[in-house]
Design a protein around this motif. Structure first.
Motif, short mmCIF file in Angstrom:
data_model
loop_
_atom_site.label_atom_id
_atom_site.label_comp_id
_atom_site.label_asym_id
_atom_site.label_seq_id
_atom_site.Cartn_x
_atom_site.Cartn_y
_atom_site.Cartn_z
N GLY A 110 -67.10 57.94 -37.70
CA GLY A 110 -66.20 56.83 -37.41
C GLY A 110 -65.35 57.12 -36.18
N LEU A 111 -64.77 58.33 -36.15
CA LEU A 111 -63.94 58.71 -35.00
C LEU A 111 -64.75 58.69 -33.71
N ALA A 112 -65.97 59.25 -33.78
CA ALA A 112 -66.79 59.32 -32.58
C ALA A 112 -67.16 57.92 -32.10
N LEU A 113 -67.50 57.02 -33.05
CA LEU A 113 -67.82 55.64 -32.68
C LEU A 113 -66.60 54.96 -32.08
N PHE A 114 -65.45 55.24 -32.68
CA PHE A 114 -64.23 54.66 -32.18
C PHE A 114 -64.03 55.03 -30.72
N ILE A 115 -64.16 56.34 -30.44
CA ILE A 115 -63.90 56.80 -29.07
C ILE A 115 -64.95 56.30 -28.11
N SER A 116 -66.24 56.36 -28.52
CA SER A 116 -67.27 56.05 -27.53
C SER A 116 -67.64 54.58 -27.46
N SER A 202 -70.83 64.58 -32.26
CA SER A 202 -71.32 63.21 -32.43
C SER A 202 -71.02 62.39 -31.19
N ARG A 203 -69.85 62.60 -30.60
CA ARG A 203 -69.49 61.87 -29.38
C ARG A 203 -70.49 62.15 -28.27
N GLU A 204 -70.79 63.46 -28.11
CA GLU A 204 -71.76 63.82 -27.07
C GLU A 204 -73.09 63.11 -27.32
N VAL A 205 -73.49 63.07 -28.60
CA VAL A 205 -74.75 62.42 -28.95
C VAL A 205 -74.69 60.94 -28.60
N PHE A 206 -73.62 60.27 -29.00
CA PHE A 206 -73.50 58.82 -28.72
C PHE A 206 -73.49 58.55 -27.22
N ASN A 207 -72.93 59.50 -26.46
CA ASN A 207 -72.87 59.27 -25.02
C ASN A 207 -74.24 59.29 -24.36
N THR A 208 -75.26 59.84 -25.07
CA THR A 208 -76.58 59.90 -24.46
C THR A 208 -77.36 58.60 -24.66
N VAL A 209 -76.84 57.70 -25.50
CA VAL A 209 -77.56 56.45 -25.71
C VAL A 209 -77.55 55.64 -24.40
N PRO A 210 -78.72 55.25 -23.91
CA PRO A 210 -78.77 54.54 -22.63
C PRO A 210 -77.97 53.24 -22.69
N ARG A 211 -77.25 53.01 -21.62
CA ARG A 211 -76.37 51.87 -21.58
C ARG A 211 -77.16 50.57 -21.64
N ASP A 212 -78.33 50.54 -20.99
CA ASP A 212 -79.07 49.26 -20.96
C ASP A 212 -79.50 48.83 -22.35
N GLN A 213 -79.75 49.81 -23.24
CA GLN A 213 -80.13 49.41 -24.61
C GLN A 213 -78.97 48.76 -25.33
N MET A 227 -75.04 46.00 -32.76
CA MET A 227 -75.44 46.82 -31.61
C MET A 227 -75.44 48.29 -32.01
N ILE A 228 -74.39 48.74 -32.72
CA ILE A 228 -74.32 50.15 -33.11
C ILE A 228 -75.43 50.47 -34.09
N ARG A 229 -75.64 49.56 -35.06
CA ARG A 229 -76.66 49.83 -36.05
C ARG A 229 -78.06 49.77 -35.46
N GLY A 230 -78.26 48.88 -34.53
CA GLY A 230 -79.60 48.69 -34.02
C GLY A 230 -79.93 49.56 -32.82
N ALA A 231 -78.95 49.84 -31.96
CA ALA A 231 -79.25 50.58 -30.74
C ALA A 231 -78.71 52.01 -30.77
N VAL A 232 -77.49 52.16 -31.21
CA VAL A 232 -76.86 53.49 -31.09
C VAL A 232 -77.35 54.44 -32.18
N LEU A 240 -77.24 63.61 -34.63
CA LEU A 240 -76.23 63.61 -35.69
C LEU A 240 -76.56 64.65 -36.76
N VAL A 241 -77.86 64.79 -37.06
CA VAL A 241 -78.25 65.83 -38.02
C VAL A 241 -77.78 67.19 -37.51
N GLY A 242 -78.00 67.43 -36.21
CA GLY A 242 -77.53 68.69 -35.62
C GLY A 242 -76.03 68.84 -35.75
N ALA A 243 -75.28 67.77 -35.50
CA ALA A 243 -73.82 67.82 -35.60
C ALA A 243 -73.39 68.19 -37.02
#
Lengths: 332, 309
Positions: A110-116, A202-213, A227-232, A240-243
């Motif tokens: 939740g925190l990571a999604l909030f920030i990113s 998790s933040r680092e992971v979310f930051n790798t999601v391509p912006r165009d998607q 958008m988060i559920r479908g793309a991120v 996230l498993v690694g995190a």
């Protein structure tokens, strides 16, 4: 620290034919020494890790030899009687880590999604500071707060929950007890302590999601949630498993806070609100007055803990690096 | 699941999440999607609140209970013999923490920087560098208590308890953190700088010492400060390596020492109000120290990081 490469050529260095230039020839020795120093410092990591394993296992040998496999399978820990089975502590470590993960992972994501993704620009920095501060508070201060403030407060809640769930088959057993120092107290404190690391990865992971998607999803009319559920999320599942696994590694090794609030009772029990003990915690609490085989057994606990965390970390790194590679390929 | 594939996976057919142009997006449908979105946003905001509560609670108690204890006497006087006695102080623990952490820094930071230089400037992607990189990451995850046991077995059993033994254990914890953060910064130094220096005829070593490291110095410093901040708060590696002194011991290499963190640990377990007060006071002192280092790290990065970007 390191002397700058000298310009006077040491006599034993013979200029090699084909040297590329006068300056290079002059500093070859210094150059090589510097390279050697750097390499040696790098190798130090491997040496220290190797030494940790060798020297601690060596000191733990008397206990390993006496107990054999029972060291891992027996739950009788009786220093006075000379029996050392670590199963109860392994159980405690796993239970406490599981409780911590169940609480910390949703909050961290939740925190990571909030920030990113969701935070308005002016809220982002304060929340990043909040997480930095959580990470900066020393373990022992969490423990101090846990034993003197949080434990006594939460115990009242335990009592109420315990009587509310009384009699219900499975839940009535798990949600039982009213001890200030318990698996649950330790798990909650641990959850707070591992939140920063799980969040930042998790933040680092979310930051790798391509912006165009993400933009494509929003452009198709998706709400933020869709958008988060479908793309991120599908894109970052492996990361996230690694995190989570890195959080698990941190939780298993956390010592001092757990030592203060877990209650130091070597018992395998399902009741979360009752005292237990964990591997790192028992080492911290008993090492001071331990001698002979008892001391060797405590060092042995350290060896087992070391191996467990190394394995968890290696697997986590492998998972995340595989995710990295896939993401790198996916970016084109 | 096909990660990275087209947005919504075909498996999830819940009508409220998939935008399907064939179904008429009537008002009810849209408002339901909006509702889900709002609920989700609420949950995410709630997670921020949930994370803030313990931070605020801890800060509140440490300030309230520790603030009443801190005084000049508390910061300078010796630790009382009896744990049940009321009153100051924590002087020896403050000196011990600074001394032990300082010694650990002197060992871990230069070695960590050199190792990072090897990884980024020499080894790059060869096999040895990859192994060292992975192992250094693994070392970050080694529990601090194991580091304490390790130094106990290789140092304390031979040379006895001392501040230096504690510093060794802390240095082991700091080393991988320094390596990691330094390597990340070195990677940001543009190759053009290195090439320019080499083209002028400077050797590899001189290029690194006079061009690469100065360009990265702010990032390296801030990474090192964060490692120091983490080490200063550590308790477990010190428990069986430094012993417990009651008086100031400025000698790092000989004699038992003490530290704020171990004092908090011991006093927190006491039921006497005097001991608990000292624990709170020590906790406030320690937090101030750690937060100062963290803030310094932020300022250093902010102020000097400009040229790299």
């Amino acid at each position: 620290m390191i002397a700058p490469p000298s310009t006077t050529r040491p006599p034993e260095v013979v200029p090699v034919p084909g040297a590329k230039g006068p300056l290079q020839g002059g500093s070859r020795l210094a150059d090589r020494t510097f390279r050697g120093l750097c390499l040696a410092s790098g190798l130090l990591v491997l040496v220290v890790l190797g030494l940790i394993l060798v020297s601690t296992s060596n000191e733990a040998m008397p206990a390993f030899r006496q107990e054999g496999l029972r060291f891992l399978t027996s739950s009788t820990w009786d220093p006075a009687g000379g029996h050392f089975g670590a199963l109860a502590f392994i159980y405690g470590t796993l239970v406490v880590s599981a409780v911590a993960l169940v609480i910390a992972v949703p909050v961290s994501i939740g925190l990571a999604l909030f920030i990113s993704e969701l935070a308005p620009a002016r809220l982002r920095t304060p929340v990043v500071y909040l997480i930095d501060l959580l990470a900066a508070i020393p373990s022992v201060v969490y423990g101090l707060w846990g034993i003197l403030v949080f434990g006594p407060e939460i115990a009242k809640l335990y009592e109420r929950a315990s009587s509310a769930f009384d009699g219900i088959p499975l839940l009535g057993t798990v949600v039982h007890g009213s001890s200030q120092k318990s698996f649950m107290t330790a798990g909650i404190i641990l959850a707070v302590m591992i939140t920063p690391i799980v969040t930042s990865i998790s933040r680092e992971v979310f930051n790798t999601v391509p912006r165009d998607q993400k933009e494509a999803a929003l452009g198709l009319g998706a709400t933020r949630f869709e958008m988060i559920r479908g793309a991120v999320l599908p894109y970052s599942r492996t990361g996230l498993v690694g995190a989570v696994m890195l959080g698990l590694g941190r939780a298993m090794g956390e010592t001092i806070a757990v030592a203060l609030v877990i209650g130091s009772a070597p018992a395998i029990r399902a009741q979360l609100f009752e005292p237990g003990d964990a591997m790192a915690a028992v080492v911290a609490n008993q090492f001071g007055e331990a001698t002979g085989t008892h001391r060797a057994a405590l060092i042995g606990l350290g060896v087992v803990l070391f191996l467990m965390t190394v394995i968890v970390n290696l697997v986590a790194r492998r998972v995340t690096s595989r995710a990295d590679r896939r993401l790198a390929g996916g970016k084109r | 699941m096909t990660p990275g594939g087209p947005g919504v996976s075909p498996g999830s057919t819940a009508p409220d999440t998939v935008f399907d142009p064939r179904t008429p997006d009537d008002g009810r449908h849209l408002s339901r999607r909006r509702l889900v979105n709002t609920a989700f946003t609420g949950l995410v905001f709630a997670s921020v609140v949930v994370a803030a509560i313990p931070l605020i609670a801890i800060m509140f108690y440490v300030l309230k209970k520790g603030g009443g204890v801190i005084s000049v006497d508390f910061l300078t006087k010796d630790i009382p013999i009896l744990t049940r006695s009321v009153g100051p102080g924590m002087g020896p623990a403050i000196v011990g923490t600074l001394l032990i952490t300082g010694t650990a820094t002197l060992m871990a930071v230069p070695l960590g920087i050199l190792a990072a230089v090897y990884l980024n400037e020499y080894g790059k992607k060869n096999r040895l560098a990859t192994v060292i990189r992975t192992m250094s990451d693994v070392m970050t995850g080694v529990p601090s208590i194991v580091m304490g046991l390790f130094i106990y077995t290789v140092w304390v059993l031979r040379f006895g308890l001392s501040g230096f033994a504690g510093a060794l254990a802390l240095a082991c914890l700091m080393l991988p953190i320094v390596i990691r953060s330094t390597e990340e910064i070195l990677r940001l130094v543009p190759d053009g700088l290195r090439e320019a220096s080499l083209a002028l005829g400077a050797s590899r070593a001189r290029t690194i010492m006079t061009v690469v490291l100065p360009a990265a110095i702010s990032g390296i410093t801030s990474g090192a400060l964060l490692a120091v901040a983490r080490a200063a708060g550590e308790t477990a590696p010190l428990l069986f390596t430094i012993g417990a002194a009651r008086k100031v011991n400025q000698h790092v290499f000989s004699g038992a020492n003490t530290a704020l963190s171990t004092q908090i640990f011991r006093n927190a377990q006491q039921s006497f109000a005097g001991a608990q007060d000292r624990a709170w006071g020590a906790a406030l002192t320690l937090i101030v120290l750690v937060v100062l280092l963290t803030v310094m790290a932020r300022v250093v990065t902010k102020r000097f990081a400009v040229p790299l970007r």
